[in-house]
Design an enzyme around this catalytic site. Structure first.
Site, PDB file in Angstrom:
ATOM      1  N   LYS A 135      -3.083  -0.064  -3.280  1.00  0.00           N
ATOM      2  CA  LYS A 135      -2.281  -0.187  -2.067  1.00  0.00           C
ATOM      3  C   LYS A 135      -2.720   0.812  -0.994  1.00  0.00           C
ATOM      4  CE  LYS A 135      -0.039  -3.698  -3.447  1.00  0.00           C
ATOM      5  NZ  LYS A 135      -0.388  -5.014  -2.851  1.00  0.00           N
TER       6      LYS A 135
ATOM      7  N   SER B  39       1.277  -4.590   1.394  1.00  0.00           N
ATOM      8  CA  SER B  39       1.016  -3.330   0.701  1.00  0.00           C
ATOM      9  C   SER B  39       2.233  -3.047  -0.168  1.00  0.00           C
ATOM     10  CB  SER B  39       0.747  -2.219   1.709  1.00  0.00           C
ATOM     11  OG  SER B  39       0.555  -0.979   1.079  1.00  0.00           O
TER      12      SER B  39
ATOM     13  N   SER C 257       3.411 -18.937  -5.160  1.00  0.00           N
ATOM     14  CA  SER C 257       4.008 -19.686  -6.265  1.00  0.00           C
ATOM     15  C   SER C 257       5.286 -19.052  -6.796  1.00  0.00           C
ATOM     16  CB  SER C 257       3.006 -19.839  -7.410  1.00  0.00           C
ATOM     17  OG  SER C 257       2.642 -18.565  -7.927  1.00  0.00           O
TER      18      SER C 257
ATOM     19  N   TYR D 210      -2.543   0.912  -9.504  1.00  0.00           N
ATOM     20  CA  TYR D 210      -1.789   0.066  -8.574  1.00  0.00           C
ATOM     21  C   TYR D 210      -1.632   0.778  -7.230  1.00  0.00           C
ATOM     22  CZ  TYR D 210       2.141  -2.212  -6.284  1.00  0.00           C
ATOM     23  OH  TYR D 210       2.942  -2.827  -5.355  1.00  0.00           O
TER      24      TYR D 210
END
Length: 272
Positions: A151, A133, A13, A147
Site C-alpha cells: 500500500k 490504498s 465480484s 501488505y
C-alpha cells in the site's frame, strides 16, 4: 467528462467493489465490472452492468478487457484499480513466492492496467484514475509488513503518476479505506501464515489468530466507500486522498499525535 461516464472497476465480484458497482450502475453510469470470478457478478449484469473475467496478474486478460471497453464505448472515463488482498505473517516466515504474489496483485496489477488505459485517456485529454490504498499506508500492524508495503507502493506510484499526467487533464486519486465490513478479513484469514504458530514468532502469531477469531472489529458499512467513489467521480476537482471508514482517522491521528513508539505499544497490546 460528461455526466454519464464509462467506468472500469477491478475487484468487483465482492465487497466494496461490488456494492459500488451496483450504485454506479443505478446512478446511470456505464460500468464494466471485472474480476476473476464472473459468476459472482451475474447480479451486476442483471442490473445493466457489463461483466468480464480479468486476472490483474494476466497481461492477456488486461489487454482483452481494455480492448473490449474501447471497442464498445470508444473511451474509458474512470479507472478504479480496486482489486487487492492482504497477506499477513512474519516477514521471516512468509515465502518470497507469496510475497511476490502479493505485489503482483496489489501493485503490479495496478501498474499493468493503468499503463493500458492511459494512452486512451491521454489521447482524449481527460480521465480519472482511482487507486485503492488503505489506512494501512499511514498506520501499521504486526505481521502485516508485506501488505502495508504494497500500500505504501501504491501511494508513491499514485503521487508520481498524478504529476506526470496532469498536463493531459487526467486526475489521480487515492482511496484509503479504514475498517470496512467486506470480505477482507476472510481473505486475510485464508492467506495467513498459520504454519508460523509453532515457530519463533509463535507468541505474536497466536495472539494475532486469537484476535481474529475472538475479537472481530466491526467496520463501517461498505456504503461509505460507494458514496465516496460517487463523490470523487462527480467532483470537478477531487482531493488527492480520501481517508474514509471506521478507525481510519482515529488511528492515523493517534500515531501522528503520540508517535511511533506509543503506536507500537498499542498495536502489540492488541495482540496479547
Amino acid at each position: 467528462m460528461s455526466n454519464k461516464k464509462v467506468i472500469l472497476i477491478t475487484g468487483a465480484s465482492s465487497g466494496m467493489g461490488k456494492l459500488s458497482a451496483q450504485d454506479l450502475i443505478k446512478a446511470g453510469h456505464t460500468v464494466y465490472a471485472v474480476a476473476r470470478s464472473v459468476d459472482k457478478m451475474k447480479d451486476l449484469e442483471a442490473l445493466g452492468g457489463h461483466i468480464m473475467k480479468m486476472d490483474v496478474t494476466d497481461e492477456a486478460d488486461i489487454e482483452a478487457a481494455v480492448k473490449k471497453v474501447i471497442e464498445e464505448q470508444g473511451r474509458i472515463d474512470v479507472l478504479w484499480n480496486n482489486a487487492g488482498y492482504g497477506l499477513y505473517g512474519p516477514v521471516e516466515d512468509l515465502s518470497m513466492e507469496k510475497v511476490q504474489q502479493q505485489f503482483e496483485v496489489n501493485v503490479y496489477g495496478v501498474a499493468r492496467l493503468t499503463k493500458k488505459v492511459l494512452p486512451y485517456m491521454r489521447e482524449r485529454r481527460e480521465g480519472l484514475i482511482i487507486n485503492t490504498s488503505s489506512m494501512g499506508r499511514k498506520i501499521y500492524t504486526p505481521l502485516g509488513a508485506w501488505y502495508h508495503a504494497s500500500k505504501h507502493a501504491i501511494e508513491g506510484f499514485s503521487d508520481c503518476l498524478r504529476m506526470e499526467v496532469k498536463e493531459f487533464d487526467i486526475k489521480v486519486v487515492v482511496l484509503e479505506p479504514g475498517m470496512i465490513n467486506t470480505g477482507f478479513n476472510a481473505t486475510v484469514a485464508q492467506n495467513f501464515s498459520y504454519e508460523s504458530k509453532n515457530g519463533p514468532y509463535k507468541r505474536l502469531v497466536n495472539g494475532y489468530i486469537k484476535q481474529m477469531e475472538n475479537n472481530p472489529t466491526p467496520g463501517s458499512k461498505p456504503e461509505v466507500i460507494s458514496r465516496t467513489v460517487l463523490k470523487i467521480i462527480n467532483a470537478r476537482n477531487p482531493r488527492t486522498r480520501y481517508l474514509v471508514g471506521r478507525g481510519g482517522k482515529l488511528l492515523v491521528g493517534i500515531r501522528r499525535i503520540f508517535g511511533d513508539k506509543f503506536f507500537d505499544m498499542m498495536m502489540m497490546a492488541a495482540m496479547r
